[in-house]
Enzyme design. Structure first.
Site, mmCIF file in Angstrom:
data_model
loop_
_atom_site.group_PDB
_atom_site.id
_atom_site.type_symbol
_atom_site.label_atom_id
_atom_site.label_comp_id
_atom_site.label_asym_id
_atom_site.label_seq_id
_atom_site.Cartn_x
_atom_site.Cartn_y
_atom_site.Cartn_z
ATOM 1 N N GLY A 22 1.561 12.540 -13.306
ATOM 2 C CA GLY A 22 0.455 12.300 -12.374
ATOM 3 C C GLY A 22 -0.790 13.056 -12.805
ATOM 4 N N GLY A 26 -6.975 13.684 -9.644
ATOM 5 C CA GLY A 26 -6.714 14.674 -8.586
ATOM 6 C C GLY A 26 -6.319 16.041 -9.097
ATOM 7 N N ARG A 47 1.412 5.606 -13.990
ATOM 8 C CA ARG A 47 1.665 4.177 -14.209
ATOM 9 C C ARG A 47 0.441 3.469 -14.777
ATOM 10 N NH1 ARG A 47 3.488 2.543 -8.323
ATOM 11 N NH2 ARG A 47 2.095 4.256 -7.875
ATOM 12 N N SER A 113 9.700 0.326 6.344
ATOM 13 C CA SER A 113 10.867 -0.431 5.878
ATOM 14 C C SER A 113 11.739 0.524 5.069
ATOM 15 C CB SER A 113 10.417 -1.598 4.998
ATOM 16 O OG SER A 113 9.855 -1.103 3.797
ATOM 17 N N TYR A 156 5.478 21.719 4.212
ATOM 18 C CA TYR A 156 6.416 21.020 5.110
ATOM 19 C C TYR A 156 7.740 20.683 4.416
ATOM 20 C CZ TYR A 156 4.227 16.568 3.481
ATOM 21 O OH TYR A 156 3.731 15.522 2.741
HETATM 22 N N1 COA Z 1 2.625 1.907 5.811
HETATM 23 C C1 COA Z 1 3.858 1.377 5.826
HETATM 24 N N2 COA Z 1 4.496 0.889 4.713
HETATM 25 C C2 COA Z 1 3.823 0.961 3.547
HETATM 26 C C3 COA Z 1 2.526 1.501 3.453
HETATM 27 C C4 COA Z 1 1.912 1.977 4.650
HETATM 28 N N3 COA Z 1 0.698 2.519 4.665
HETATM 29 N N4 COA Z 1 2.131 1.436 2.150
HETATM 30 C C5 COA Z 1 3.146 0.869 1.470
HETATM 31 N N5 COA Z 1 4.164 0.591 2.300
HETATM 32 C C6 COA Z 1 5.433 -0.047 1.957
HETATM 33 C C7 COA Z 1 5.262 -1.422 1.336
HETATM 34 O O1 COA Z 1 5.087 -2.430 2.317
HETATM 35 C C8 COA Z 1 6.566 -1.551 0.569
HETATM 36 O O2 COA Z 1 7.646 -1.839 1.424
HETATM 37 P P1 COA Z 1 8.223 -3.371 1.572
HETATM 38 O O3 COA Z 1 8.584 -3.800 0.192
HETATM 39 O O4 COA Z 1 9.408 -3.221 2.485
HETATM 40 O O5 COA Z 1 7.117 -4.180 2.175
HETATM 41 C C9 COA Z 1 6.830 -0.148 0.100
HETATM 42 O O6 COA Z 1 6.075 0.719 0.950
HETATM 43 C C10 COA Z 1 6.398 0.085 -1.321
HETATM 44 O O7 COA Z 1 5.016 -0.233 -1.428
HETATM 45 P P2 COA Z 1 4.368 -0.753 -2.792
HETATM 46 O O8 COA Z 1 2.908 -0.907 -2.581
HETATM 47 O O9 COA Z 1 5.139 -1.943 -3.297
HETATM 48 O O10 COA Z 1 4.748 0.458 -3.766
HETATM 49 P P3 COA Z 1 3.997 1.018 -4.989
HETATM 50 O O11 COA Z 1 5.040 1.615 -5.851
HETATM 51 O O12 COA Z 1 3.082 0.023 -5.616
HETATM 52 O O13 COA Z 1 3.051 2.163 -4.360
HETATM 53 C C11 COA Z 1 2.735 3.987 -2.812
HETATM 54 C C12 COA Z 1 3.571 3.388 -3.923
HETATM 55 C C13 COA Z 1 2.935 3.125 -1.563
HETATM 56 C C14 COA Z 1 3.263 5.393 -2.548
HETATM 57 C C15 COA Z 1 1.227 4.019 -3.136
HETATM 58 O O14 COA Z 1 0.536 4.568 -2.059
HETATM 59 C C16 COA Z 1 0.966 4.771 -4.417
HETATM 60 O O15 COA Z 1 0.987 4.206 -5.487
HETATM 61 N N6 COA Z 1 0.738 6.099 -4.309
HETATM 62 C C17 COA Z 1 0.606 6.977 -5.480
HETATM 63 C C18 COA Z 1 -0.336 8.082 -5.297
HETATM 64 C C19 COA Z 1 -0.189 8.823 -4.006
HETATM 65 O O16 COA Z 1 0.445 8.406 -3.064
HETATM 66 N N7 COA Z 1 -0.818 9.928 -3.961
HETATM 67 C C20 COA Z 1 -0.877 10.716 -2.764
HETATM 68 C C21 COA Z 1 -0.161 11.963 -2.898
HETATM 69 S S1 COA Z 1 -0.436 12.914 -1.437
#
Ligand code: COA
Length: 292
Positions: A22, A26, A47, A113, A156
């Site tokens: 990562g 940030g 990624r 989910s 936490y």
């Molecule tokens: N509320 C509820 N569900 C959520 C959501 C939200 N805000 N955001 C994503 N989801 C759910 C999706 O609907 C999916 O579930 P489903 O297949 O049952 O519908 C699941 O989470 C995975 O989401 P997806 O977008 O396919 O995953 P991803 O691997 O592309 O992304 C995350 C991962 C969701 C964590 C995205 O926010 C991310 O890439 N974050 C990386 C950086 C990060 O979070 N940094 C912060 C650190 S504090």
């Protein structure tokens, strides 16, 4: 001297090769930049290869150091092994692993989910486990000594937190992993430590944890006894120390860097800070009168 100054001597990480998961943006980017300034070679992973390459180029120009961009989704062990091999092919060896990659967003748990819950656990806990296992097994096989793993957790991880339950669950696991391997793998010359940062604003985290008007509504600086959020250099200073040879006796530790934030939420009577100075005369009189 200011708390935003760079803390360590310029050659503190000379000869060290570091993987920062990562690392493209940030806090990962901020720590990477400082590691490069201290003489380390750093491989950053995420990624998004394009973002990583832009960051690597920018940091190389700024620091004159060597920064390698390697695409890797830490959720998949085969990708982690391939990333690790690419870093070894380029750098010759890896000395330090910084498990910084994370995923998180706020949500009432009943709205999640099963896949949403898994996604956070997979990035945070499984991703940390995957990178730790790939590096650790290699260090054991090659008998490489003086290696270190630094994990980014959160306060936490031990208090738990509503509305970020998958993250809290996963970070608690990362903390357990840190403390367990600090003992088990010390015999192989590895150290395991963690940092629990408080509020250090970054765009990625803030847009997911305090979206829209929540940023104005919940001013996180107000929750901190020191009345401010953290500066990225403060975190980079601590991280650099914890992976450097200066901290050779530090093992199994989690250092909280949050201006006292979590303790403020924990102490039973900390809410009394809201009482104005002039009211204390009256309160003291009321308490003393009970004696009579
Ligand atoms: N509320 C509820 N569900 C959520 C959501 C939200 N805000 N955001 C994503 N989801 C759910 C999706 O609907 C999916 O579930 P489903 O297949 O049952 O519908 C699941 O989470 C995975 O989401 P997806 O977008 O396919 O995953 P991803 O691997 O592309 O992304 C995350 C991962 C969701 C964590 C995205 O926010 C991310 O890439 N974050 C990386 C950086 C990060 O979070 N940094 C912060 C650190 S504090």
């Amino acid at each position: 001297m200011k708390y935003t100054d760079k803390m360590l001597r310029d050659d503190a990480l000379k000869g060290k090769n570091i993987i920062v998961t990562g690392g493209g943006s940030g806090l990962g980017k901020a720590m990477t930049k400082y590691f490069l300034e201290l003489g380390a070679q750093v491989a950053i992973t995420s990624r998004n290869l394009e973002k990583l390459q832009n960051t690597a180029k920018e940091l190389e120009t700024e620091t004159g150091g060597k920064c390698l961009a390697v695409k890797c989704d830490v959720r998949h062990y085969d990708q982690v092994e391939a990333m690790h091999k690419t870093v070894i092919d380029n750098f010759g060896k890896v000395d330090i692993l910084l498990n910084n990659a994370a995923g998180n967003f706020i949500s009432p748990t009943e709205r999640l989910s099963a896949n949403a819950f898994d996604t956070i656990i997979d990035i945070v806990l499984k991703g940390t486990k995957n990178c730790t296992l790939a590096c650790g097994k290699h260090w054991i096989d090659t008998k490489q000594q003086n290696t270190a793993v630094l994990n980014i957790v959160t306060t936490y991880a031990w208090t738990g937190s509503a509305y970020v339950v998958p993250s809290a669950t996963a970070k608690a696991g990362v903390l357990a992993l840190t403390r367990s391997l600090a003992v088990e793998w010390a015999k192989y010359g590895m150290r395991f430590n963690a940092i629990a940062p408080g509020p250090f604003p970054t765009k990625g985290a803030w847009d997911r944890l305090l979206p829209g008007e929540l940023k104005e509504k919940f001013d996180l600086a107000k929750k901190v006894p020191l009345k401010r959020v953290g500066e990225h250099q403060e975190l980079a200073n601590l991280a650099a120390y914890m992976v450097s040879d200066f901290s050779a006796y530090l093992n199994g530790e989690v250092i909280t860097l949050d201006g006292g934030e979590w303790l403020k939420g924990a102490g039973q009577f900390n809410i009394l800070e809201a009482i104005p100075e002039e009211m204390w005369d009256m309160l003291e009189a009321m308490i003393r009168s009970k004696k009579k």
